[in-house]
Design an enzyme around this catalytic site. Structure first.
Site, PDB file in Angstrom:
ATOM      1  CB  SER A 133      -0.884   0.004   1.256  1.00 13.31           C
ATOM      2  OG  SER A 133      -1.553   1.236   1.412  1.00 13.31           O
ATOM      3  CE1 TYR A 154      -4.547  -2.212   4.721  1.00 11.34           C
ATOM      4  CE2 TYR A 154      -3.498  -0.113   4.178  1.00 11.34           C
ATOM      5  CZ  TYR A 154      -4.035  -1.333   3.783  1.00 11.34           C
ATOM      6  OH  TYR A 154      -4.042  -1.667   2.437  1.00 11.34           O
ATOM      7  CE  LYS A 204      -1.738  -4.231   3.079  1.00  6.29           C
ATOM      8  NZ  LYS A 204      -1.781  -5.524   2.359  1.00  6.29           N
TER       9      LYS A 204
END
Length: 233
Positions: free
Chosen positions: A142, A155, A159
């Protein structure tokens, strides 16, 4: 429209019931490739199995459950063969909030899917790719795996972990194989709407993205191993 490819590949995609994963499956099948996929959604996997009943394999599965991944990997190998391309796409994002307000349960669940789930599929499919002497592993990262933003710290952490895991794996692979962390870019998915709300509507749909992303991913090879790449566009 059939976008038949003269070189048929065997492709495994996790998290393919909706969003980027589902859009990639549609593109790969349309191009004549063999696809196996999984998702936690029983309904989503049934829909894919009904849409593509012959020569493919789709199964409901939680990638955070290693025993289930091991069983599924055996079925995949038996039904479609050793993957030429493994795309680890399954992922969760946290409900936007400062890190100290996110529960341990939510944090751990996200990490189990986004990081540990990637290890599970690699652990049970990569040895067969090594034995075959070929294959590309794409771990979807991401922009938040190379930068940060408030309220999505779990998150981001997952990533960033994928970036490091993938680059280290690339150092371990024998010649002829590749591990690549790929940032898909900004796409109007349910996950992005969870973080951004209606602002996500200004970006490409998964289907628009996949038309460019599918051939791009198929073009990756051992020369790209270990590079942090981004789908063009």
């Amino acid at each position: 429209m059939n976008r038949k490819n003269t070189e048929t590949r065997t492709i495994v995609v996790t998290g393919c019931s909706r969003g980027l994963g589902r859009a990639l499956v549609d593109e790969f099948v349309a191009a004549g490739h063999t696809v196996a996929g999984c998702s936690r959604s029983t309904e989503g996997m049934q829909a894919l199995a009904e849409s593509f009943p012959e020569g493919h394999h789709f199964q409901a599965l939680d990638v955070s459950d290693e025993a289930a991944v091991e069983r599924w990997s055996g079925v995949v190998l038996e039904s479609v063969g050793v993957p030429d391309l493994l795309i680890n796409n399954a992922g969760l994002i946290n409900e936007p909030a400062p890190l100290w307000k996110i529960s341990t349960e939510e944090f751990q669940k996200l990490m189990m899917v986004n990081v540990t789930g990637v290890h599970h599929t690699i652990r049970h499919l990569l040895p067969h790719m090594i034995e075959a002497g070929r294959g590309v592993i794409v771990n979807l990262s991401s922009g938040w795996g190379r930068s940060v933003s408030p309220d999505v710290a779990p998150y981001c952490a997952s990533k960033w972990a994928i970036e490091g895991l993938t680059r280290a794996l690339a150092e371990e692979l024998p010649d002829g194989l590749a591990a690549i962390a790929v940032n898909p870019g900004v796409i109007d998915t349910r996950m992005l709407r969870q973080a951004w709300g209606e602002r996500a509507g200004g970006y490409r749909t998964p289907q628009q993205w996949a038309r460019q992303a599918a051939p791009y991913l198929l073009g990756l090879n051992a020369s790209h191993s270990g590079q942090p790449l981004t789908v063009p566009g």
